[in-house]
Enzyme design. Structure first.
Site, PDB file in Angstrom:
ATOM      1  N   CYS A 126      -6.314  -4.937  -7.970  1.00  0.00           N
ATOM      2  CA  CYS A 126      -6.054  -4.490  -6.607  1.00  0.00           C
ATOM      3  C   CYS A 126      -5.636  -5.645  -5.697  1.00  0.00           C
ATOM      4  CB  CYS A 126      -7.267  -3.754  -6.038  1.00  0.00           C
ATOM      5  SG  CYS A 126      -8.823  -4.637  -6.179  1.00  0.00           S
ATOM      6  N   HIS A 127      -5.842  -6.896  -6.146  1.00  0.00           N
ATOM      7  CA  HIS A 127      -5.363  -8.031  -5.355  1.00  0.00           C
ATOM      8  C   HIS A 127      -3.838  -8.093  -5.322  1.00  0.00           C
ATOM      9  CE1 HIS A 127      -5.627  -9.568  -9.521  1.00  0.00           C
ATOM     10  NE2 HIS A 127      -4.627 -10.363  -9.199  1.00  0.00           N
ATOM     11  N   GLU A 154      -1.411 -16.730  -9.804  1.00  0.00           N
ATOM     12  CA  GLU A 154      -0.467 -15.961 -10.614  1.00  0.00           C
ATOM     13  C   GLU A 154       0.993 -16.300 -10.287  1.00  0.00           C
ATOM     14  OE1 GLU A 154      -1.267 -11.799 -10.358  1.00  0.00           O
ATOM     15  OE2 GLU A 154      -3.312 -11.979 -11.099  1.00  0.00           O
ATOM     16  N   TYR A 190       0.830  -1.202   0.000  1.00  0.00           N
ATOM     17  CA  TYR A 190       0.000   0.000   0.000  1.00  0.00           C
ATOM     18  C   TYR A 190       0.867   1.256   0.000  1.00  0.00           C
ATOM     19  CZ  TYR A 190      -3.944  -3.053   1.104  1.00  0.00           C
ATOM     20  OH  TYR A 190      -4.901  -4.024   1.049  1.00  0.00           O
ATOM     21  N   ASN A 241     -12.333  -0.113  -5.310  1.00  0.00           N
ATOM     22  CA  ASN A 241     -12.064  -0.336  -6.730  1.00  0.00           C
ATOM     23  C   ASN A 241     -13.289  -0.949  -7.416  1.00  0.00           C
ATOM     24  OD1 ASN A 241     -11.018  -0.987  -9.254  1.00  0.00           O
ATOM     25  ND2 ASN A 241      -9.765  -2.680  -8.495  1.00  0.00           N
TER      26      ASN A 241
END
Length: 203
Positions: free
Chosen positions: A170-171, A197, A139, A162
């Site tokens: 945003c993850h 991912e 952040y 979001n």
């Protein structure tokens, strides 16, 4: 404007599944009566609501944590009251989202409409959109890249609101130390997306 057509749409004729309903939706699109088109698409985490304007994708909503009615109400109030169930307008978005969840897509090729994003949140989410697949920032790092290093809490608030998650990823923004933290779809979903991912996080 075709007043009769608009009256029929308001009565809900466009929400059906028959050929007549599809023709009605097609006419509404052709005559400019649809400002926001929406539909549902499935995901490993449950159904998503996706919505688009002429500018681009404006909403991706997690229906396992929020209601369709509330999401459509927000779109009607903040974007346009002309919201219609028009799945064909979302074919490309649904295909790309499906490819992402299937591990066949690492980057979205979709225009977005950021009408629901304002102020500092625009800078935060613009930076978030640039975070590569399989990577993450904290952040504080996102706040700094957005132009205000001390505004990590404001950055967190922007990410929490979001309106286009997954596509604006945003993850991929975590707490310091690589801790997953909160997420609109729930922290477990966030962790699973990062795992999918190949990102190494603290948990």
């Amino acid at each position: 404007m075709n007043d009769r057509l608009e009256t029929e749409l308001r009565r809900g004729a466009g929400g059906g599944v028959g050929e007549g309903a599809r023709r009605l939706v097609d006419r509404a699109v052709e005559e400019g009566l649809v400002s926001v088109a929406y539909t549902r698409t499935d995901s490993p985490f449950g159904d998503l609501l996706v919505a688009t304007t002429k500018t681009g994708l404006v909403k991706v909503g997690f229906l396992h944590t929020g209601s369709e009615e509330a999401m459509l109400g927000e779109l009607a109030e903040r974007v346009s009251p002309r919201v219609l169930h028009a799945p064909a307008r979302l074919d490309d978005a649904r295909r790309q989202i499906d490819e992402y969840f299937g591990g066949r897509r690492r980057r979205f090729d979709l225009r977005t409409d950021r009408a629901l994003i304002h102020g500092f949140a625009r800078a935060v989410l613009a930076q978030t959109a640039r975070i590569p697949y399989g990577s993450f920032l904290t952040y504080a790092e996102v706040a700094a890249e957005a132009g205000n290093p001390r505004a990590h809490r404001a950055a967190g608030s922007a990410l929490a609101r979001n309106p286009i998650p997954i596509v604006i990823p945003c993850h991929r923004v975590l707490r310091s130390g690589g801790v997953v933290g909160n997420y609109g779809g729930g922290p477990e979903m966030k962790a699973r997306l990062l795992q999918m991912e190949g990102a190494e996080v603290a948990g």
